[in-house]
Design an enzyme around this catalytic site. Structure first.
Site, PDB file in Angstrom:
ATOM      1  N   GLU A 176      48.264  34.686  41.771  1.00 12.84           N
ATOM      2  CA  GLU A 176      45.924  34.601  42.480  1.00 12.84           C
ATOM      3  C   GLU A 176      45.648  33.247  41.636  1.00 12.84           C
ATOM      4  O   GLU A 176      44.447  32.497  42.386  1.00 12.84           O
ATOM      5  CB  GLU A 176      45.351  35.067  40.572  1.00 12.84           C
ATOM      6  CG  GLU A 176      45.600  35.106  39.419  1.00 12.84           C
ATOM      7  CD  GLU A 176      45.655  35.424  38.550  1.00 12.84           C
ATOM      8  OE1 GLU A 176      44.674  35.867  38.108  1.00 12.84           O
ATOM      9  OE2 GLU A 176      45.979  35.514  37.034  1.00 12.84           O
ATOM     10  N   GLU A 184      54.017  39.045  34.522  1.00 16.14           N
ATOM     11  CA  GLU A 184      53.007  37.443  34.167  1.00 16.14           C
ATOM     12  C   GLU A 184      53.238  36.441  35.324  1.00 16.14           C
ATOM     13  O   GLU A 184      52.613  36.116  35.482  1.00 16.14           O
ATOM     14  CB  GLU A 184      53.157  37.838  33.103  1.00 16.14           C
ATOM     15  CG  GLU A 184      52.098  36.765  32.661  1.00 16.14           C
ATOM     16  CD  GLU A 184      50.532  36.907  32.439  1.00 16.14           C
ATOM     17  OE1 GLU A 184      49.778  38.181  33.449  1.00 16.14           O
ATOM     18  OE2 GLU A 184      49.371  36.018  32.442  1.00 16.14           O
ATOM     19  N   TRP A 203      28.268  38.642  41.892  1.00 20.32           N
ATOM     20  CA  TRP A 203      30.237  38.084  43.180  1.00 20.32           C
ATOM     21  C   TRP A 203      29.483  39.559  43.623  1.00 20.32           C
ATOM     22  O   TRP A 203      29.303  40.957  42.602  1.00 20.32           O
ATOM     23  CB  TRP A 203      30.923  38.602  41.491  1.00 20.32           C
ATOM     24  CG  TRP A 203      31.993  38.691  42.167  1.00 20.32           C
ATOM     25  CD1 TRP A 203      33.019  37.468  42.418  1.00 20.32           C
ATOM     26  CD2 TRP A 203      33.164  39.424  41.836  1.00 20.32           C
ATOM     27  NE1 TRP A 203      33.978  37.997  42.557  1.00 20.32           N
ATOM     28  CE2 TRP A 203      34.402  39.606  42.318  1.00 20.32           C
ATOM     29  CE3 TRP A 203      32.936  40.955  41.423  1.00 20.32           C
ATOM     30  CZ2 TRP A 203      35.154  40.201  42.624  1.00 20.32           C
ATOM     31  CZ3 TRP A 203      34.023  41.833  41.708  1.00 20.32           C
ATOM     32  CH2 TRP A 203      35.053  41.320  42.371  1.00 20.32           C
ATOM     33  N   HIS A 228      66.958  47.668  46.367  1.00 21.37           N
ATOM     34  CA  HIS A 228      66.630  49.192  47.182  1.00 21.37           C
ATOM     35  C   HIS A 228      65.586  49.062  48.113  1.00 21.37           C
ATOM     36  O   HIS A 228      64.512  49.847  47.856  1.00 21.37           O
ATOM     37  CB  HIS A 228      66.250  50.177  45.906  1.00 21.37           C
ATOM     38  CG  HIS A 228      67.044  50.936  45.110  1.00 21.37           C
ATOM     39  ND1 HIS A 228      68.198  51.332  45.660  1.00 21.37           N
ATOM     40  CD2 HIS A 228      67.563  50.293  43.688  1.00 21.37           C
ATOM     41  CE1 HIS A 228      69.156  51.392  44.731  1.00 21.37           C
ATOM     42  NE2 HIS A 228      68.426  50.618  43.579  1.00 21.37           N
ATOM     43  N   ARG A 267      32.491  34.304  35.679  1.00 23.78           N
ATOM     44  CA  ARG A 267      32.036  35.127  35.804  1.00 23.78           C
ATOM     45  C   ARG A 267      31.978  35.754  37.875  1.00 23.78           C
ATOM     46  O   ARG A 267      31.978  37.223  37.765  1.00 23.78           O
ATOM     47  CB  ARG A 267      30.686  35.814  35.057  1.00 23.78           C
ATOM     48  CG  ARG A 267      31.026  36.047  33.205  1.00 23.78           C
ATOM     49  CD  ARG A 267      29.953  35.736  33.007  1.00 23.78           C
ATOM     50  NE  ARG A 267      29.574  37.621  32.949  1.00 23.78           N
ATOM     51  CZ  ARG A 267      29.756  38.629  31.484  1.00 23.78           C
ATOM     52  NH1 ARG A 267      30.685  38.100  30.976  1.00 23.78           N
ATOM     53  NH2 ARG A 267      29.952  40.058  32.338  1.00 23.78           N
ATOM     54  N   ASN A 284      23.466  43.174  35.832  1.00 20.16           N
ATOM     55  CA  ASN A 284      24.952  43.014  35.913  1.00 20.16           C
ATOM     56  C   ASN A 284      25.581  44.583  36.384  1.00 20.16           C
ATOM     57  O   ASN A 284      25.128  45.563  35.449  1.00 20.16           O
ATOM     58  CB  ASN A 284      25.359  42.477  34.908  1.00 20.16           C
ATOM     59  CG  ASN A 284      25.572  40.586  34.788  1.00 20.16           C
ATOM     60  OD1 ASN A 284      24.950  40.541  35.974  1.00 20.16           O
ATOM     61  ND2 ASN A 284      25.854  40.475  33.586  1.00 20.16           N
ATOM     62  N   GLY A 285      25.991  44.734  36.673  1.00 22.52           N
ATOM     63  CA  GLY A 285      27.031  46.404  37.435  1.00 22.52           C
ATOM     64  C   GLY A 285      26.599  47.047  38.001  1.00 22.52           C
ATOM     65  O   GLY A 285      26.385  46.719  39.247  1.00 22.52           O
ATOM     66  N   LYS A 290      50.610  34.795  37.829  1.00 19.04           N
ATOM     67  CA  LYS A 290      49.226  33.698  37.433  1.00 19.04           C
ATOM     68  C   LYS A 290      50.292  32.985  39.057  1.00 19.04           C
ATOM     69  O   LYS A 290      48.930  32.346  39.802  1.00 19.04           O
ATOM     70  CB  LYS A 290      50.327  33.061  36.551  1.00 19.04           C
ATOM     71  CG  LYS A 290      50.037  33.417  34.775  1.00 19.04           C
ATOM     72  CD  LYS A 290      48.651  33.080  34.541  1.00 19.04           C
ATOM     73  CE  LYS A 290      47.733  33.730  35.236  1.00 19.04           C
ATOM     74  NZ  LYS A 290      47.277  35.046  33.856  1.00 19.04           N
ATOM     75  N   CYS A 331      29.239  39.540  37.061  1.00 19.66           N
ATOM     76  CA  CYS A 331      28.175  38.852  37.317  1.00 19.66           C
ATOM     77  C   CYS A 331      27.423  37.701  35.744  1.00 19.66           C
ATOM     78  O   CYS A 331      27.580  38.559  35.218  1.00 19.66           O
ATOM     79  CB  CYS A 331      26.576  39.037  37.569  1.00 19.66           C
ATOM     80  SG  CYS A 331      27.156  40.252  39.806  1.00 19.66           S
ATOM     81  N   LYS A 361      36.341  37.284  36.099  1.00 25.33           N
ATOM     82  CA  LYS A 361      37.117  36.742  34.873  1.00 25.33           C
ATOM     83  C   LYS A 361      37.094  38.307  34.422  1.00 25.33           C
ATOM     84  O   LYS A 361      37.429  38.996  33.852  1.00 25.33           O
ATOM     85  CB  LYS A 361      36.192  35.739  34.132  1.00 25.33           C
ATOM     86  CG  LYS A 361      37.106  35.328  32.274  1.00 25.33           C
ATOM     87  CD  LYS A 361      37.758  34.435  32.906  1.00 25.33           C
ATOM     88  CE  LYS A 361      38.752  34.799  30.767  1.00 25.33           C
ATOM     89  NZ  LYS A 361      40.228  34.794  31.437  1.00 25.33           N
TER      90      LYS A 361
HETATM   91  C1  G6P Z   1      40.923  40.496  35.711  1.00 22.04           C
HETATM   92  C2  G6P Z   1      41.666  38.869  34.886  1.00 22.04           C
HETATM   93  C3  G6P Z   1      42.493  39.248  33.745  1.00 22.04           C
HETATM   94  C4  G6P Z   1      42.325  39.813  32.469  1.00 22.04           C
HETATM   95  C5  G6P Z   1      42.328  41.304  33.514  1.00 22.04           C
HETATM   96  C6  G6P Z   1      42.171  41.958  32.475  1.00 22.04           C
HETATM   97  O1  G6P Z   1      41.335  40.340  36.050  1.00 22.04           O
HETATM   98  O2  G6P Z   1      41.574  37.807  35.886  1.00 22.04           O
HETATM   99  O3  G6P Z   1      42.614  36.988  33.639  1.00 22.04           O
HETATM  100  O4  G6P Z   1      44.272  40.023  32.301  1.00 22.04           O
HETATM  101  O5  G6P Z   1      41.168  41.223  34.193  1.00 22.04           O
HETATM  102  O6  G6P Z   1      41.106  41.811  31.353  1.00 22.04           O
HETATM  103  P1  G6P Z   1      40.655  42.046  29.708  1.00 22.04           P
HETATM  104  O7  G6P Z   1      39.039  41.404  29.954  1.00 22.04           O
HETATM  105  O8  G6P Z   1      40.003  43.141  29.650  1.00 22.04           O
HETATM  106  O9  G6P Z   1      41.728  41.190  29.299  1.00 22.04           O
END
Ligand code: G6P
Length: 622
Positions: free
Chosen positions: A502, A495, A76, A518, A27, A111-112, A499, A2, A617
């Protein structure tokens, strides 16, 4: 997760808070709310479900709420569904009445997660409290109210007693209607910063929210509190004793944190990668020498005698670790393990004193990565953080910190921070390998030159983005996608696939190419999209064979390989070439077309790539 914003000064608070919240929407964004306290102690609370824009519309861009001291929140959901009633701020009275003249009201955002909220709820219910929402935050605010009444209406005593009583993580921002023009904040494991400028004070959970107003910020540490008045902040420890804190100057400017003409932050950040990579490399390489060990003050003997490196991270940062595992073992000849932080923290890992634990994190606040770091520290081994956000929790708690210089990253799906992390790991591999005498000086200079060539080569790939755009539009209705590769190419596939899924909401999997047969190959049917990544020459033929296996079952093949491997066109239906580079570093180039593919598919499906559904994020809860 949040986002929190606060303001006390001489201007109308609501519009400043809404503006700050708009910078934090990444956030969390299922609901938002604002509370403004005027000089007579009258509080007005307005909340709205959905995007922040709903709250902006409801308050006439903040103009409808009068007062110069206020707090705001984008939520969130964790406890309780996204709804107006569950949105923050929460109040100590028995209803979430949006306008309140109650005496001695406590109003707060959080937050938290409060882990023992049910137990506290029961205790408060026995003292006559009633609850209107399903949130842990309402319980926290009522707990503060309980102690506020018990301890002579002293805000600091009320907050510190609550902090001792609750378990979990939090950043809290609270106003007391008995104390107009004042805001109180406290934290444990969730970030909160305070910025001062002349006779105004700004509070936020992240820098972009207040950068427009000030570059001078204070970071609150765990179990600390602050009392914030117009242009002033006093800091306290958990015993309510005043403490001194140092101000940090943020080097980013507000414009760097804005879209700058791009339609989305994600595309802006993709295009900023040459700069992010160049800036990061320039901080680690001086006069063609990698100075990482000097910068971090790590002793050469320690590097020579290293037993093992364990890389711990989440999400894309974990993918950097996956590639790093191959690259460090290839170049520096040190054993490397890669661990998901959420697993590592609960599995009693065997850590030796001469191990190095590297935690990679863009935000420096990911709850699992932070917990993994703390666990590693308890074992007595050395810890190194590779982090983008200056002053974040992971950066402050690790023995050493290597900052990636990607600048503020706003889009939820990381791009430029990922790329900056990757070149940091390559630099570490070359630096450690040279000190460990794994190769000679000529090879060392070769590696350094190859590293320095990466930004320009990324630029070249970006010049051709229209080709990827064309392909993305053609394949935006795909139902499934499979990304396959071996070794480093498997790391890149992980990766690329993340991407893709998501931002496009298309089901996608990354598979080690040799493992496909497999089980997973049973999912390949006519026109299934299979993307083969082939940057490693010793694995090229092997992966081509796996692509052929898919094609025989009807797959549509996209090949991603180095210039020169033109025979791939005999197999793949669509090919993307990347410039030649030392193959250990190929991930830095191969990821770019895959980021572009994800972005363009997302846009062609009408999805906002900056804010994919259900994602945040910064994941500050486990
Ligand atoms: C979230 C983000 C990702 C990120 C991950 C780890 O899932 O959407 O893009 O890789 O957190 O976040 P950090 O801030 O620890 O790299």
């Amino acid at each position: 997760m949040c986002g929190i914003v606060g303001y006390t000064g001489n201007l109308q608070a609501a519009s400043i808070i809404l503006d700050g919240l708009s910078k934090l929407e990444y956030r969390g964004y299922d609901s938002a709310g604002i509370a403004v306290l005027n000089e007579k102690g009258h509080t007005e609370v307005v909340k709205a479900k959905g995007r922040l824009q709903n709250l902006i519309d409801k308050t006439d861009s903040g103009k409808a709420i009068k007062g110069t001291c206020g707090i705001g929140h984008t939520r969130w959901a964790t406890h309780g569904e996204p709804s107006q009633i569950n949105a923050h701020p929460h109040v100590s009275s028995n209803s979430s009445d949006i306008s309140s003249d109650n005496n001695s009201e406590v109003i707060g955002v959080h937050n938290g997660i409060i882990e023992n909220y049910l137990e506290i709820k029961e205790k408060l219910a026995n003292s006559g409290y009633q609850f209107y929402s399903q949130t842990d935050t309402e319980i926290l605010i009522k707990l503060i109210d309980y102690y506020y009444n018990k301890y002579d209406h002293n805000p600091l005593s009320a907050i510190s007693h609550s902090m001792i009583r609750v378990k979990g993580s939090y950043a809290i921002e609270v106003m007391f209607s008995d104390y107009p023009e004042e805001i109180y904040v406290a934290r444990k494991d969730s970030p909160i910063i305070i910025g001062l400028k002349d006779d105004a004070s700004f509070i936020a959970s992240d820098v972009p929210a207040i950068l427009k107003y000030t570059n001078s910020v204070y970071y609150l540490d765990n179990m600390e509190m602050a009392r914030i008045t117009k242009g002033h902040a006093q800091f306290y420890n958990i015993d309510c004793k005043e403490i001194e804190k140092e101000v940090t100057q943020i080097q980013w400017d507000a414009q760097t944190a804005e879209k700058g003409g791009y339609q989305h932050f994600m595309m802006k950040e993709i295009c900023e990668q040459p700069k992010a990579v160049r800036d990061t490399l320039n901080s680690l390489i001086k006069d063609n020498q990698i100075i990482l060990n000097e910068k971090l003050n790590i002793d050469s003997e320690y590097i020579k005698n290293l037993n093992k490196i364990t890389i711990v991270a989440c999400g894309s940062a974990w993918h950097v670790g996956m590639i790093g595992q191959y690259v460090i073992e290839n170049i520096a000849k040190v054993e490397v393990r890669v661990e998901l932080a959420s697993e590592f923290r609960y599995r009693n890992p065997l850590i030796k004193k001469d191990d190095l634990i590297i935690v990679i994190s863009q935000s420096g606040e990911t709850a699992d990565s932070l917990a993994a770091l703390r666990l590693a520290k308890q074992s007595g081994c050395h810890t190194l953080a590779i982090v983008n956000v200056v002053g974040s929790s992971i950066a402050r708690e690790a023995d050493n910190v290597l900052y990636t210089l990607a600048g503020p990253e706003i889009a939820v799906a990381t791009t430029k921070a990922y790329s900056a992390q990757l070149v940091s790991i390559y630099s570490l591999a070359v630096c450690f390998g040279y000190i460990r005498e794994a190769f000679d000086e000529d090879k060392y200079h070769y590696y350094v030159n190859e590293l320095l060539s990466i930004p320009e080569k990324i630029d070249k790939i970006l010049e051709n983005k229209e080709r990827i755009q064309w392909f993305a539009f053609k394949y935006s209705n795909a139902r499934d996608a499979f990304f396959i590769g071996r070794g480093i190419d498997y790391g890149i596939s992980l990766e690329g696939s993340l991407k893709f899924k998501e931002t496009s909401y298309i089901h996608s999997e990354a598979y080690a190419a040799g493992e496909l047969k497999h089980g997973t190959i049973s999912l390949i049917e006519d026109n299934t999209l299979v993307i083969g990544v082939l940057t490693q020459s010793h694995l090229y033929k092997k992966t081509i064979s796996n692509m052929v296996e898919c094609k025989t079952r009807g797959a549509y093949l996209m090949g991603l390989t180095n210039y020169g491997n033109y025979q791939i066109e005999d197999t793949s239906d669509f090919t993307v070439y990347i410039p030649k580079l030392e193959e250990n570093f190929a991930g830095s180039l191969a990821v770019i077309p895959l980021q572009l593919l994800a972005y363009y598919v997302s846009v062609s499906k009408g999805i906002d790539p900056d804010k994919p559904r259900n994602l945040a994020k910064s994941v500050t809860v486990e």
